[in-house]
Write a protein that holds these residues in place. Sequence first.
Motif, mmCIF file in Angstrom:
data_model
loop_
_atom_site.group_PDB
_atom_site.id
_atom_site.type_symbol
_atom_site.label_atom_id
_atom_site.label_comp_id
_atom_site.label_asym_id
_atom_site.label_seq_id
_atom_site.Cartn_x
_atom_site.Cartn_y
_atom_site.Cartn_z
ATOM 1 N N GLU C 457 4.702 6.956 3.934
ATOM 2 C CA GLU C 457 5.875 6.315 4.149
ATOM 3 C C GLU C 457 5.679 5.512 5.239
ATOM 4 O O GLU C 457 6.169 4.254 5.087
ATOM 5 N N PHE C 458 5.085 5.939 6.206
ATOM 6 C CA PHE C 458 4.738 5.023 7.336
ATOM 7 C C PHE C 458 4.052 3.585 6.941
ATOM 8 O O PHE C 458 4.460 2.575 7.308
ATOM 9 N N MET C 460 4.003 2.447 3.978
ATOM 10 C CA MET C 460 4.713 1.542 3.018
ATOM 11 C C MET C 460 5.768 0.647 4.043
ATOM 12 O O MET C 460 5.812 -0.502 3.670
ATOM 13 N N ASP C 461 6.248 1.013 5.000
ATOM 14 C CA ASP C 461 7.072 0.704 5.925
ATOM 15 C C ASP C 461 6.692 -0.560 6.725
ATOM 16 O O ASP C 461 7.181 -1.491 6.967
ATOM 17 N N SER C 463 3.656 -1.788 5.797
ATOM 18 C CA SER C 463 2.910 -2.933 5.016
ATOM 19 C C SER C 463 3.426 -4.349 5.206
ATOM 20 O O SER C 463 4.619 -4.368 5.188
ATOM 21 N N GLY C 465 3.474 -7.014 3.654
ATOM 22 C CA GLY C 465 3.951 -7.657 2.276
ATOM 23 C C GLY C 465 3.152 -8.873 1.705
ATOM 24 O O GLY C 465 3.825 -9.141 0.498
ATOM 25 N N VAL C 468 -0.658 -7.819 -2.656
ATOM 26 C CA VAL C 468 -0.101 -6.977 -3.687
ATOM 27 C C VAL C 468 -0.444 -5.357 -3.646
ATOM 28 O O VAL C 468 0.426 -4.538 -3.598
ATOM 29 N N PRO C 469 -1.655 -5.095 -3.687
ATOM 30 C CA PRO C 469 -2.094 -3.760 -3.652
ATOM 31 C C PRO C 469 -1.384 -2.966 -2.567
ATOM 32 O O PRO C 469 -0.604 -1.850 -2.770
ATOM 33 N N ARG C 471 1.298 -3.959 -0.591
ATOM 34 C CA ARG C 471 2.754 -4.192 -0.946
ATOM 35 C C ARG C 471 3.412 -3.147 -1.936
ATOM 36 O O ARG C 471 4.356 -2.253 -1.643
ATOM 37 N N ALA C 472 2.938 -3.411 -3.018
ATOM 38 C CA ALA C 472 3.563 -2.574 -4.116
ATOM 39 C C ALA C 472 2.737 -1.125 -4.406
ATOM 40 O O ALA C 472 3.295 -0.310 -4.861
ATOM 41 N N GLY C 473 1.416 -1.210 -3.964
ATOM 42 C CA GLY C 473 0.710 -0.028 -4.015
ATOM 43 C C GLY C 473 1.255 1.116 -3.150
ATOM 44 O O GLY C 473 1.481 2.454 -3.558
ATOM 45 N N ASP C 475 4.292 1.528 -1.969
ATOM 46 C CA ASP C 475 5.447 1.894 -2.299
ATOM 47 C C ASP C 475 5.472 3.021 -3.602
ATOM 48 O O ASP C 475 6.027 4.099 -3.664
ATOM 49 N N GLN C 476 4.371 2.504 -4.590
ATOM 50 C CA GLN C 476 4.128 3.510 -5.832
ATOM 51 C C GLN C 476 3.813 4.799 -5.227
ATOM 52 O O GLN C 476 4.112 5.810 -5.776
ATOM 53 N N ASP C 552 15.896 2.038 -6.912
ATOM 54 C CA ASP C 552 15.534 2.015 -5.604
ATOM 55 C C ASP C 552 16.563 1.189 -4.862
ATOM 56 O O ASP C 552 16.538 0.198 -4.593
ATOM 57 N N ALA C 555 15.447 -0.824 -1.684
ATOM 58 C CA ALA C 555 14.561 -1.978 -1.852
ATOM 59 C C ALA C 555 15.421 -3.409 -2.055
ATOM 60 O O ALA C 555 14.921 -4.286 -1.807
#
Lengths: 243, 164, 562, 180
Positions: C457-458, C460-461, C463, C465, C468-469, C471-473, C475-476, C552, C555
């Motif tokens: 979570e850390f 993800m917050d 990143s 952005g 792609v890996p 930013r979106a990775g 999150d997934q 989401d 988001a």
Amino acid sequence: MKGPGTASSVRVVTLKINDHDVSARESESILEVARENGIRIPSLCQMDGLSIAGACRLCMVELKGSSRLLAGCATRVAEGMEVLTNTERLRKYRRMIVELLLAERNHVCSVCVSNGRCELQDLAFECGVDHVRFPYRSAVYQVDASHDWYRVDHNRCVLCLRCVRVCDEIEGAHTWDAMGRGINCQVVTDLKRPWGESDSCTGCGKCVQICPTGALVKHGTSAGEMEKDVHFLPYLSRMRHWE
Amino acid sequence: MTLTVQRPKPPSEDKRWKMIDVAMRRQGYSPHALIEVLHAVQNAFGYLDDDSMTYVAESLGLPLSKVYGVATFYHLFALKPQGEHTCVVCTGTACYIKGAGDLVDGIKQRFGVRLGETTEDKKLSILSARCIGACSIAPAAVIDGKVHGHLSVDELLARIEKVV
Amino acid sequence: MHLDELADFAAEVRKEQQESKHCIRVCMAAGCQSSGAAAVLDGLKGQVDDDANVHVKGVGCMGLCAAGPLVEIESLEASSKTASSKTLYQKVTADDAEAIVDSLDAEPVERLRCSTDIPFFAWQKKVVLENSGIIDPEEIKEYIAADGYLGLVTALTELTPADVLREIKASGLRGRGGGGYLTGLKWSTVAKMPPGQKYVICNSDEGDPGAFMDRAVLESDPHRVLEGMVLAGYAVGADHGFVYIRAEYPLAIERLKKAIQQATRQGLLGKNICETRLSFDIEIRLGAGAFVCGEETALMASIEGSRGQPRPRPPYPAAYGLFGQPTLINNVETLANVPSIIRHGGDWFAAMGTERSKGTKVFALAGRIQNTGLIEVPMGITLRDIIETIGGGVPDGKTFKAVQTGGPSGGCIPEQFLDLPVDYDTLRDVGSIMGSGGMIVMDQSSSMVEVARYFMEFCMDESCGKCVPCRAGTDQMYHLLDKIVKEKATSRDLALLEELCDMVSATSLCGLGQTAPNPVLSTLRYFRQEYEEKLQDLAVAGSGQADLARADSSASETEETK
Amino acid sequence: MMQQNRITVATTWLDGCSGCHMSLLDIDDRLFLLAEKVDFVYSPLVDAKQLPESVDVGIIEGSVSTDEDLHKAIEFRKRCKFLISLGDCAVSGNVPSMRNLFKLDDVLDRAYRENVQVNPQIPRDGVPKLLEKVQPLHGVVDVDLFVQGCPPSAEVIWNVLSELVAGRTPDPTKLTRFGA
């Protein structure tokens, strides 16, 4: 742009790409040299005429004997390099990157104005993405149709930031920039006010032409009708940066 | 030949703009000073609004979208007014291990606000910090600038109630 | 200021200090302040009043934050002019002030005493923290009296930049920010760049949650960092420095500002330092809450006033850094080691630690451990010594489960590796990293899957952005971990998570993304059964229920959360 | 995998426009060739209304949007040896999944109340219950083959079926794409 008088200072190196011997100027990137030699490396954020972002990570390549991957667009060639552009590992990663992009926003190809002329769609095809294994995020994004000629649909944006770069580097308007961070990044005009109210936008439409997807389009186009032309860019870039 | 730069006028008569002007002058109106200047605006006004961002952009010769991009990139900048009082709950690892989550839940139950929200009466904003570096006294929170450590839910609520 | 002038000044200050018989030091670091140190300091000052025999002062971190507020009394022995005795008091309140002052020439107050023979103090080896908790960080003269700036002035008058480089190389010092890159190598790369505008940056963006070493150094001994920066500037040929510091550390910022003013006034900073040809200015730049700005190219973008997003390397900052100029970036603790290395020589430093990790390391002990606080120990000490002996082990009769090192880029180390020596390489071998020095101890009550989710979570917050890996990775990955925690995932989700870990670490643009999977990978490696216990049966093909739709709400609109 | 000559095929449509089934019919006269090799044992296009216990190939069009869709998908998975996700709705959710951006109640209100003049009411009896979120087929069951396209062309469908008939596993990834 250097004049012909400096030709002797250009150093040429030889390297191998996928076991083919190729020669290149030392200042070139792996991606450029691969293209010159007809070797296709998928890419999305890179665009001739714009600065390098190194952001989409699709053009990652392998060097023989090293496990570390390199971004083809952002890495210069070097003497004796042995580059591999299409290994199983790279194909797997590229496929996942495209899947992540498709899951990130709401790309519904069948009802997109760029259907059939979309770089993301082409990449999905090229990388063999026949379905997306990740949950679709289904986040809500706005469509801004306030501009007289153009429209931005954030549902279809891949954050390649080509629009931001072309607006700043070629048009010099810097109407676009990115806001927020992480998964919440979004491109914005000015202070995130409607595009049509922007004082800085010159309406030149370069951003629309070079947008790889249906995020930036002309008004009056419907599914599959939006045709784009990016060929002006290398020429314009050359003319603008002529020293 | 001298170039005189026409600087924009502040958006209002508010005296606090003087502080912003001082901050910009100190940095020679360099576009590189954007973050420093946004800090100055936030210190003076508590948050960044469209007027202040426009003023800063015009003064430093920066595109509006660049200022907006920077203002929204950094978590410390707020684009909306904050509550009269703030409570920053540290969500660093040590605090997490020692129950920062319970503190957040406790605040939610008592004041009805989650992290990043402000109470309806604008009295209290609850913020989170990634780590305030007070790990040895975890779990910790900062109420109106003062650090409190070894907090239980009841203790935290009592301390907040004292100021609100 | 010449070398002999500095020595005279130092001697004068020391003499002045010895005029009072007792010195009372009150720890004013964050930990003790939050438990009421300011009131203790006021109380003691009130009790002492104008007694010239007693000197009361606030000092930086004494280390044992768990027992704060801490007060130390140093008294000159009646028999000798130089020998002194020290008494440490713990958990002092303002009400204790009277008893403490009354006891000065008598027996110590037993009920408040904290033994300094315990391993927590006895096993430490202080280099970076040698002045922490002893000197008043707001007084340059106290730093000078403790041999501060001696290294700088010696270097300027007696050593060439190449000599300084040689000492740093000989010391074997490695970057304390996490990567462990050889400092001497970094310095000489910048030094080799053609002369011209170069910069030195002190990375004080201590963003790892659970780490507060740099904060303590900056708050307790700011001049040490400044001295290290000037020495670096001298060695690499730079005349301008930036301290990039988190805005979350207001006290450290204030003290640095004061220190810069004082050093400039003394001629130890600014134009023609010590009347030599060296000029070096230091500016402070504030961060604004972005972990990614600890990454050096992002940090430079932030100093330049932009979004703190990294760019591909090479070119490295040493060649193309801040404003396009060659730039040296070192972390606070790295620079804080420099004055001691120059003063005592590289060989002295290299004699401490292990073959490949020299010197000492400051660690922040936190989490489920008795003695939370700050320690400095020689490299090569075992994790068990740190956690059980120095740290006093896990409290409340609970059992140790894992220690997390390296923050969001690191991993969780289980019991079986506690006897390994702490150095850069062994920690990497067991799937973690040294990182900047945060150590968070966990007992059986911590779920490792939840810990992995916490770190994801850390990331993800935090990143940025851009790529792609990451930013979106991230999150997934976060949502997959969340699904596992909530016991809604199947073995297929776990496999997907592992695939993502591999891809994100291999393809991300910068260190944040490349290391974001580490907490997941290390917990999977040692606590896989905790993941598997939470998995749902992969039901007969037919009700797999992979649940691929996700709403989401988080988001949607960024600024609404601001 | 399956017998060389005749195979049994079941098809169904979930939340979609039935365009994929129309595309199947577009193989035109090749339907006769198909009829020699394939038994359509269950399909909206044939009379049989009972899904047999065991079928060689199941083909599903459309996304999973209602509890009835979910039930059908699960039944197909149980009874079909080889399950094909046909068309963008089944593969990605496509147009039906665009409602995922809204709350289900808001969607129902919009459709049955806000824009209705006469007797606005949300139907509850005799209609399948909408799921909170629309899912692609592989979101609820395992899928063996994905055929993208909106709709996939008759050529692609012909290719897939003839490969199956020939006892090979089809690979349509170079023949079709999302939105095709």
